[in-house]
Every structure is written in structure tokens, then in C-alpha cells.
Design a protein around this motif. Structure first.
Motif, short mmCIF file in Angstrom:
data_model
loop_
_atom_site.label_atom_id
_atom_site.label_comp_id
_atom_site.label_asym_id
_atom_site.label_seq_id
_atom_site.Cartn_x
_atom_site.Cartn_y
_atom_site.Cartn_z
N LEU A 68 -10.42 32.47 38.60
CA LEU A 68 -9.15 32.16 38.26
C LEU A 68 -8.38 31.40 39.62
N GLY A 69 -8.96 31.38 40.59
CA GLY A 69 -8.47 30.72 41.79
C GLY A 69 -7.17 31.10 42.31
N LEU A 70 -7.47 32.89 42.22
CA LEU A 70 -6.31 33.35 42.75
C LEU A 70 -6.41 33.60 44.23
N GLY A 71 -7.42 33.11 44.86
CA GLY A 71 -7.68 33.33 46.39
C GLY A 71 -8.96 33.61 46.63
N THR A 72 -9.11 33.74 48.13
CA THR A 72 -10.39 34.30 48.62
C THR A 72 -10.54 35.64 48.98
N PRO A 73 -11.27 36.51 48.32
CA PRO A 73 -11.35 37.83 48.83
C PRO A 73 -12.10 37.95 50.14
N ILE A 74 -11.09 39.03 51.04
CA ILE A 74 -11.66 39.22 52.54
C ILE A 74 -11.55 40.68 52.66
N TYR A 75 -12.61 41.05 53.42
CA TYR A 75 -12.86 42.68 53.40
C TYR A 75 -12.31 42.98 54.80
N LEU A 175 -12.24 28.73 36.21
CA LEU A 175 -11.75 28.62 34.99
C LEU A 175 -10.10 28.32 35.18
N ASP A 176 -9.44 27.47 34.33
CA ASP A 176 -7.96 27.14 34.31
C ASP A 176 -7.62 27.59 33.23
N LEU A 177 -6.49 28.31 33.21
CA LEU A 177 -5.57 29.19 32.12
C LEU A 177 -4.45 28.38 31.88
#
Length: 343
Positions: A68-75, A175-177
């Protein structure tokens, strides 16, 4: 032992069966759940609402933030933090970028998963979280999630956990919503049983349109309904984190093998000092030796494995845990607002 729930507390059999049914379909009508559990729909609803009110369970809409392009997952692995936990825990809890975090027993004191919006300044964020403390932070970029913790489920009638969704062998396309889909998804991520009337009101459309929007999100593959419940209530007392260094030629096969194991709750490929990171669950600490020797020992190409016991969980899937209970207050995540540039 994770100190999230009172020692020895487990769900009653009827409640356990309700959780099992809702974990597979969190928006199932009470009548359908009642058929599976073998009690009346009135009883099912009453017991669910009691557990929800007590903060022991919560239905959520599970999604794929990367698609969804909500962001970059970082641990984030935070060390040298013992003396500053009373400062760091509230700060991590308040940050909307922090999706989940735990305190650990081992060389790492806190493990936190974050979703950084495209414009986020990671260095500034780390500085704000650790300001005035002696904590040091190592950031790992999550490059591919093989297994999601929201899909881990110990079935009611068996002894071995299983996965409710297949292991992800390849990344899914972006995916674009539509704005309506985004709004509905945000509400369902907060409370998977949000009523159709509330969903319809949020997008200014009819309940039929809201229902179709839910189905569209499911068809897109970005919405499943799962139930949050602490593993101790299901009889699993020991959660732990692993950071593995795996030889590149064995990385994918090792990840797929490990992702299929019933103890694996969450597993992702990473950059940095390790190649795989994950969260795992066993019934008690006596199983750790078997896991280390039999499970890890059988994986090809593993150069090193670092294991840390989880001592407490403070946030799961953007849901705060306070005194062992899921907090029900707070506003739903608005993905549109989440992506809005910050000052």
C-alpha cells in the motif's frame, strides 16, 4: 515468561473456541460462529464482548503496508537501555511509526518494528526517541516478510500451531487504493468488527457500498480479519526473537523452511548484521534447548544465531498493551493522514 498476562491464566474452552473461529474470519456473523462453537449466538456475542471489554482480544484488519506504500518497515534493536526503560517505553508507545515493540532478555534490550512514511527522517526519529538516554540503536531494513505474526494460530483442537496464510515466497506488487478504500481499511485495522453503518458514515456512502468496499479490499489481497490475543492465553508462555546470519546461497531455502515451522510467528529478510530476523513461540522455556539444537541445527547455511527471550510486549500491530490489556481508546490509523508530509 512474558509478563503480559497473569501467570497460568488461559482462556476457558468456550472462549478458546470463539477465538479460534474469529481468528479465521473475524467478521463472521455471530450465528456462524455459534454453529462452529456449539453454543447459542447470544452466548457467543456476550462472551466475545466480555473478552473485548476486558482487553483480552481484539479483531483487527490485517494488511500489507509495503503493497500500500504506507512506508518502509524498519527493525530497531535497542541496546544499553535497561536504565532508561521508563523513558524509552512511553516514547516508543506514543510514536505512530512504531507498529510493535517488546523488551527482551539478552544482548538487545528492546526490539521495535517501525513503518517509516516516505518522507520520514530516520536519524531524527532515532534521536528523538533516545534523547537523554544511554541507549544505542541498530536499524535493520526489512526487505521481505516471509511470515506475518498475524497469521500464526494454534488451532483449538490440535497441539501444533499452524499458519492461516501461505508463506510469502515473493514480494507482491504495489497497489493503489481509492480514498474510500483507504478510509475503510484504516478503520478496520483499528477494529475489524467496525459496523457497516460506521464505515458507511466515514465515507459518506451507503452500507451496501461499505460492504462492497470490504469485499474489494479482500479481493485485492490487502485485507484479512484476524484476532489479537496474547499467546499466554492460548497456553504458549515463551516468545523469543532470533537474528540469523545465513550464507547467501542458502538464504531463501532456509527462510522458507523456517517460515513453515509451527513455532515461527514472524520472519523477515533484513539488511545489516543479520540476514533473517523473526519472532518465535514455544510453550515453555524447556523447549528452547530442543529448538536451538534440533530446529536451528538442521537449517543449512546458518553461520550464527542470536536468541533473546521476550519479557514483555507493549504494542502489537499499532495496538498498545497496558497492564497486560489491549487498549481500546485512541483513534484509528488514517493511512492518508499517515502519509501526509510532516513538518
Amino acid at each position: 515468561m512474558n509478563k503480559n498476562t497473569p501467570m497460568g491464566e488461559v482462556l476457558e474452552p468456550v472462549d478458546r473456541a470463539i477465538v479460534d473461529a474469529l481468528h479465521r474470519d473475524g467478521r463472521a456473523p455471530w450465528s456462524r460462529v455459534a454453529e462452529q462453537v456449539g453454543v447459542s449466538a447470544v452466548t457467543v456475542r456476550r462472551r466475545y464482548e466480555n473478552l473485548h471489554k476486558r482487553g483480552l482480544i481484539r479483531v483487527i484488519g490485517a494488511t500489507d503496508v509495503v503493497r500500500l506504500g504506507l512506508g518502509t518497515p524498519i527493525y530497531m534493536r535497542i541496546s544499553n537501555a535497561h536504565a532508561d526503560l521508563d523513558v524509552l517505553i512511553p516514547r516508543l508507545r506514543e510514536r505512530i511509526e512504531v507498529r510493535s515493540f517488546h523488551t527482551l532478555l539478552g544482548s538487545v534490550d528492546i526490539a521495535a518494528e517501525m513503518v517509516l512514511p516516505p518522507d520520514a527522517d530516520y536519524s531524527r526519529l532515532v534521536a528523538e526517541i533516545t534523547e537523554g538516554t544511554s541507549a544505542s540503536v541498530e536499524g535493520l531494513l526489512l526487505t521481505h516478510a516471509f511470515a506475518s505474526g498475524q497469521d500464526w494460530a494454534p488451532p483449538f483442537d490440535t497441539n501444533e500451531p499452524s499458519r492461516l496464510a501461505p508463506v510469502k515466497t515473493e514480494p507482491a506488487p504495489h497497489l493503489d487504493l481509492s480514498p474510500s478504500e483507504v478510509k475503510v481499511l484504516g478503520l478496520l485495522m483499528h477494529d475489524g468488527r467496525t459496523s457497516l453503518s460506521d464505515l458507511a458514515a466515514s465515507i459518506g456512502k451507503s452500507e451496501n457500498t461499505a460492504a462492497r468496499t470490504i469485499e474489494q479490499l479482500k479481493e485485492h489481497g490487502v485485507l484479512d480479519f484476524r484476532i489479537l490475543v496474547e499467546p499466554e492465553l492460548l497456553g504458549f508462555d515463551t516468545e523469543f526473537h532470533l537474528w540469523l546470519v545465513v550464507e547467501p546461497q542458502h538464504l531463501k531455502q532456509t527462510a522458507l523452511t523456517l517460515a513453515e515451522h509451527p513455532s515461527t510467528k514472524y520472519l523477515t529478510a533484513t539488511t545489516g548484521n543479520c540476514s533473517l530476523a523473526g519472532q518465535f513461540i514455544v510453550r515453555d522455556r524447556t523447549e528452547l534447548f530442543h529448538y536451538s539444537t534440533e530446529v536451528l541445527g538442521s537449517l543449512p547455511g546458518v553461520r550464527s544465531a542470536e536468541l533473546s527471550i521476550q519479557t514483555a510486549t507493549y504494542k502489537r500491530v499499532w495496538t498498545s498493551i497496558v497492564d497486560g490489556k489491549y487498549a481500546t481508546e485512541g483513534q484509528p490509523l488514517d493511512p492518508i493522514e499517515y502519509l501526509r508530509p510532516r513538518p
